[in-house]
Scaffold this motif. Sequence first.
Motif, PDB file in Angstrom:
ATOM      1  N   GLU A   1     -17.270 -26.612 -12.901  1.00 61.05           N
ATOM      2  CA  GLU A   1     -16.861 -25.207 -12.849  1.00 61.05           C
ATOM      3  C   GLU A   1     -15.826 -24.908 -13.922  1.00 61.05           C
ATOM      4  O   GLU A   1     -15.885 -23.858 -14.575  1.00 61.05           O
ATOM      5  N   ALA A   2     -14.879 -25.810 -14.132  1.00 58.20           N
ATOM      6  CA  ALA A   2     -13.860 -25.615 -15.164  1.00 58.20           C
ATOM      7  C   ALA A   2     -14.514 -25.523 -16.543  1.00 58.20           C
ATOM      8  O   ALA A   2     -14.134 -24.677 -17.360  1.00 58.20           O
ATOM      9  N   LYS A   3     -15.505 -26.373 -16.792  1.00 52.68           N
ATOM     10  CA  LYS A   3     -16.222 -26.341 -18.073  1.00 52.68           C
ATOM     11  C   LYS A   3     -16.953 -25.006 -18.247  1.00 52.68           C
ATOM     12  O   LYS A   3     -16.893 -24.388 -19.310  1.00 52.68           O
ATOM     13  N   GLU A   4     -17.623 -24.556 -17.188  1.00 53.90           N
ATOM     14  CA  GLU A   4     -18.355 -23.291 -17.249  1.00 53.90           C
ATOM     15  C   GLU A   4     -17.403 -22.110 -17.454  1.00 53.90           C
ATOM     16  O   GLU A   4     -17.714 -21.175 -18.209  1.00 53.90           O
TER      17      GLU A   4
ATOM     18  N   GLU B   1     -15.190 -17.934 -21.055  1.00 56.56           N
ATOM     19  CA  GLU B   1     -14.050 -17.280 -21.694  1.00 56.56           C
ATOM     20  C   GLU B   1     -14.144 -17.344 -23.211  1.00 56.56           C
ATOM     21  O   GLU B   1     -13.751 -16.411 -23.911  1.00 56.56           O
ATOM     22  N   ALA B   2     -14.707 -18.423 -23.744  1.00 58.63           N
ATOM     23  CA  ALA B   2     -14.843 -18.576 -25.193  1.00 58.63           C
ATOM     24  C   ALA B   2     -16.013 -17.767 -25.746  1.00 58.63           C
ATOM     25  O   ALA B   2     -16.110 -17.558 -26.955  1.00 58.63           O
ATOM     26  N   SER B   3     -16.881 -17.270 -24.870  1.00 57.84           N
ATOM     27  CA  SER B   3     -18.093 -16.586 -25.317  1.00 57.84           C
ATOM     28  C   SER B   3     -17.898 -15.093 -25.571  1.00 57.84           C
ATOM     29  O   SER B   3     -18.859 -14.387 -25.830  1.00 57.84           O
ATOM     30  N   GLY B   4     -16.693 -14.599 -25.467  1.00 61.88           N
ATOM     31  CA  GLY B   4     -16.468 -13.172 -25.652  1.00 61.88           C
ATOM     32  C   GLY B   4     -16.381 -12.439 -24.332  1.00 61.88           C
ATOM     33  O   GLY B   4     -16.557 -11.231 -24.269  1.00 61.88           O
ATOM     34  N   PHE B   5     -16.115 -13.152 -23.289  1.00 63.71           N
ATOM     35  CA  PHE B   5     -15.946 -12.592 -21.950  1.00 63.71           C
ATOM     36  C   PHE B   5     -14.934 -11.454 -22.000  1.00 63.71           C
ATOM     37  O   PHE B   5     -13.886 -11.561 -22.620  1.00 63.71           O
TER      38      PHE B   5
END
Length: 73
Positions: free
Chosen positions: A45-48, A53-57
């Motif tokens: 879950e932490a990885k996801e 967040e890094a994807s432009g969330f």
Amino acid sequence: MSEKVVEAARLMDMLPEADQNFAYEFIKKLVRAWDPDFTKATPQEAKELEEAEASGFVDEEDVDWGNLSRYSD
């Protein structure tokens, strides 16, 4: 699902219903002791979350809901 979780589920399925209920309540108690508010993230879950967040969330609070056209390309 991890191999251990699958094996635990297979083992629980072999128990009589009353014992399945006991095992379920015991597991629930263990999880709540580990995280009483269910707020800890598993490593997956932490990885996801990090990837999201890094994807432009974009946080919902940062969106101008009255002017969505400004977000179209």
